[in-house]
Design a protein around this motif. Sequence first.
Motif, PDB file in Angstrom:
ATOM      1  N   MET A 116       0.827  -1.200   0.000  1.00 17.80           N
ATOM      2  CA  MET A 116       0.000   0.000   0.000  1.00 17.80           C
ATOM      3  C   MET A 116       0.866   1.258   0.000  1.00 17.80           C
ATOM      4  O   MET A 116       0.621   2.193  -0.758  1.00 17.80           O
ATOM      5  N   ALA A 119       2.275   1.843  -3.442  1.00 19.80           N
ATOM      6  CA  ALA A 119       1.258   2.325  -4.377  1.00 19.80           C
ATOM      7  C   ALA A 119       0.939   3.798  -4.140  1.00 19.80           C
ATOM      8  O   ALA A 119       0.847   4.585  -5.087  1.00 19.80           O
ATOM      9  N   VAL A 120       0.777   4.200  -2.880  1.00 13.53           N
ATOM     10  CA  VAL A 120       0.472   5.599  -2.571  1.00 13.53           C
ATOM     11  C   VAL A 120       1.644   6.489  -2.992  1.00 13.53           C
ATOM     12  O   VAL A 120       1.452   7.532  -3.628  1.00 13.53           O
ATOM     13  N   GLU A 123       1.595   6.681  -6.875  1.00 14.79           N
ATOM     14  CA  GLU A 123       0.421   7.206  -7.570  1.00 14.79           C
ATOM     15  C   GLU A 123      -0.108   8.546  -7.038  1.00 14.79           C
ATOM     16  O   GLU A 123      -0.895   9.205  -7.720  1.00 14.79           O
ATOM     17  N   ILE A 124       0.288   8.942  -5.833  1.00 13.95           N
ATOM     18  CA  ILE A 124      -0.211  10.188  -5.245  1.00 13.95           C
ATOM     19  C   ILE A 124       0.971  11.143  -5.071  1.00 13.95           C
ATOM     20  O   ILE A 124       1.834  10.914  -4.223  1.00 13.95           O
ATOM     21  N   LYS A 133      -8.887   9.838  -5.860  1.00 15.05           N
ATOM     22  CA  LYS A 133      -7.838   8.933  -6.328  1.00 15.05           C
ATOM     23  C   LYS A 133      -7.149   8.259  -5.143  1.00 15.05           C
ATOM     24  O   LYS A 133      -6.891   7.055  -5.175  1.00 15.05           O
ATOM     25  N   LEU A 134      -6.841   9.020  -4.098  1.00 15.15           N
ATOM     26  CA  LEU A 134      -6.211   8.455  -2.902  1.00 15.15           C
ATOM     27  C   LEU A 134      -7.090   7.370  -2.300  1.00 15.15           C
ATOM     28  O   LEU A 134      -6.608   6.282  -1.970  1.00 15.15           O
ATOM     29  N   GLU A 136      -9.271   5.509  -3.713  1.00 17.59           N
ATOM     30  CA  GLU A 136      -9.281   4.326  -4.582  1.00 17.59           C
ATOM     31  C   GLU A 136      -7.994   3.509  -4.429  1.00 17.59           C
ATOM     32  O   GLU A 136      -8.037   2.288  -4.336  1.00 17.59           O
ATOM     33  N   VAL A 137      -6.845   4.189  -4.379  1.00 16.21           N
ATOM     34  CA  VAL A 137      -5.565   3.484  -4.195  1.00 16.21           C
ATOM     35  C   VAL A 137      -5.564   2.751  -2.857  1.00 16.21           C
ATOM     36  O   VAL A 137      -5.144   1.594  -2.776  1.00 16.21           O
ATOM     37  N   GLN A 140      -7.878  -0.322  -3.035  1.00 14.87           N
ATOM     38  CA  GLN A 140      -7.253  -1.387  -3.819  1.00 14.87           C
ATOM     39  C   GLN A 140      -6.198  -2.149  -3.005  1.00 14.87           C
ATOM     40  O   GLN A 140      -5.836  -3.266  -3.352  1.00 14.87           O
ATOM     41  N   ASN A 141      -5.716  -1.513  -1.934  1.00 14.83           N
ATOM     42  CA  ASN A 141      -4.662  -2.105  -1.108  1.00 14.83           C
ATOM     43  C   ASN A 141      -5.147  -2.442   0.294  1.00 14.83           C
ATOM     44  O   ASN A 141      -4.358  -2.483   1.246  1.00 14.83           O
TER      45      ASN A 141
END
Length: 147
Positions: A116, A119-120, A123-124, A133-134, A136-137, A140-141
């Motif tokens: 996680m 990914a953050v 993507e952020i 968006k945050l 959703e990321v 997803q984790n």
Amino acid sequence: MKAQPFVVTPKDYDPALNVLGIKVTVLASNTATQAYEITRQQGEAGIGPPPHSHNWDESFYVVAGEVEFTCSGNTVVCSPGTLVHVPAGTVHSFRYLADGCDVLEITGQGGIATQMFTAVSREIPPGPPEVPKLLEVLKQNGVTVQA
């Protein structure tokens, strides 16, 4: 695959991840340990995650600074040497109260915090996050943010 012994020194660290302003250094992933994860989290006054939960246990050991932890609605200010254990499914958050806070985070079996965090960080971008968006990321984790 059986876990193998390993030693991690500062020269072995991957570059720290930027997770909403928190510098997260992965010391041991669940891939390496075949069980748990350990990260070092460093940050400045005022930052920390919103109330959230996930399906893995998590413990925090305060190395430096003061950190305000809230678990299931109870808030406590933690100084160096304090350990906070958060069982899976518990709504929790924390906030650094001083610059230079330093915390070790250990996840329980099956935790995917390092996945996680990666990914953050990827993507952020730094700065105020694009909240949808945050969310959703995080979803997803395996992380659910509380309203």
